[in-house]
Design a protein around this motif. Structure first.
Motif, short mmCIF file in Angstrom:
data_model
loop_
_atom_site.label_atom_id
_atom_site.label_comp_id
_atom_site.label_asym_id
_atom_site.label_seq_id
_atom_site.Cartn_x
_atom_site.Cartn_y
_atom_site.Cartn_z
N LEU A 17 0.95 -1.40 0.08
CA LEU A 17 -0.27 -0.47 0.12
C LEU A 17 0.86 1.26 0.11
O LEU A 17 0.82 1.94 -0.52
CB LEU A 17 -0.90 -0.11 1.04
N LEU A 27 -4.68 5.44 -3.79
CA LEU A 27 -5.29 4.58 -3.26
C LEU A 27 -6.68 4.96 -3.58
O LEU A 27 -7.59 5.62 -2.29
CB LEU A 27 -4.76 4.50 -2.11
N TRP A 29 -9.78 2.74 -3.11
CA TRP A 29 -10.48 2.54 -2.19
C TRP A 29 -9.93 1.37 -0.91
O TRP A 29 -9.16 1.26 -2.14
CB TRP A 29 -11.85 1.90 -2.26
N GLY A 30 -10.05 1.92 -0.03
CA GLY A 30 -9.70 0.58 1.39
C GLY A 30 -8.15 0.69 1.44
O GLY A 30 -7.82 1.92 1.76
N GLY A 31 -8.05 -0.53 2.25
CA GLY A 31 -6.31 -0.53 2.32
C GLY A 31 -6.38 -0.27 4.02
O GLY A 31 -5.25 -0.28 4.74
N ALA A 46 -8.13 -2.92 -1.19
CA ALA A 46 -7.37 -1.67 -1.89
C ALA A 46 -7.46 -1.83 -2.90
O ALA A 46 -7.05 -2.71 -3.93
CB ALA A 46 -6.45 -1.91 -1.17
N VAL A 66 -5.64 -6.87 -2.87
CA VAL A 66 -4.47 -4.81 -3.33
C VAL A 66 -5.14 -5.09 -4.73
O VAL A 66 -4.39 -5.97 -5.42
CB VAL A 66 -3.34 -4.54 -3.04
#
Length: 162
Positions: A17, A27, A29-31, A46, A66
């Motif tokens: 990430l 980025l 969304w998410g992570g 992500a 990811v």
């Protein structure tokens, strides 16, 4: 999606990430690391956008939740981008075009090719494995496994006695 194998895998995914952000991908969304009632290691899936095929998050096998999205102009560029990697475990295409689906199946440089299906998962009655840097050893499933592990011997017996 979200649970990862162990703390080492989680740490690796978190490093990816950071790598994606430092390489200039967004980025989208998410992570975030997630805490659940069930013990384990969880990472919110992500999705990076504005990625390029030169970025590590697009070129390496992360094996975590990811994903990197690379924008392309057309089918030909998409196929070239998908094949421009040292790996080739699985590839997929989502299309309503039989022409593109057939061409992709023949020309994708991956060991498993999916059309309008997820690229994860495997059926145990067919060989599993990638190509290029994603391949290791024989394809150990299905009837091919039986052939691989079978030693053929030919024997003759004369039924008429000594």
């Amino acid at each position: 999606m979200g649970p990862v194998v162990d703390e080492n895998q989680l740490d690796q995914d978190l490093r990816y990430l950071d790598i994606g952000k430092s390489d200039g991908a967004w980025l989208h969304w998410g992570g975030a690391r997630l805490n659940r009632e069930t013990p384990g290691f969880y990472l919110q899936p992500a999705v990076f956008t504005e990625a390029t095929n030169q970025m590590r998050i697009a070129r390496e096998e992360i094996f975590g939740p990811v994903a990197a999205v690379i924008g392309v102009q057309n089918y030909e560029e998409a196929l070239a981008t998908a094949n421009d990697t040292p790996f080739g475990l699985s590839a997929g295409i989502a299309t309503t075009s039989l022409k593109y689906a057939s061409h992709f199946k023949r020309n994708s440089q991956a060991g498993m090719v999916m059309v309008n299906l997820p690229t994860a998962g495997v059926d145990y009655h067919v060989p599993f494995g990638g190509s290029k840097g994603s391949s290791y050893g024989p394809r150990e499933q299905g009837r091919y496994a039986v052939e691989f592990y079978t030693t053929v011997k030919t024997a003759y017996i004369y039924p008429g006695g000594p």
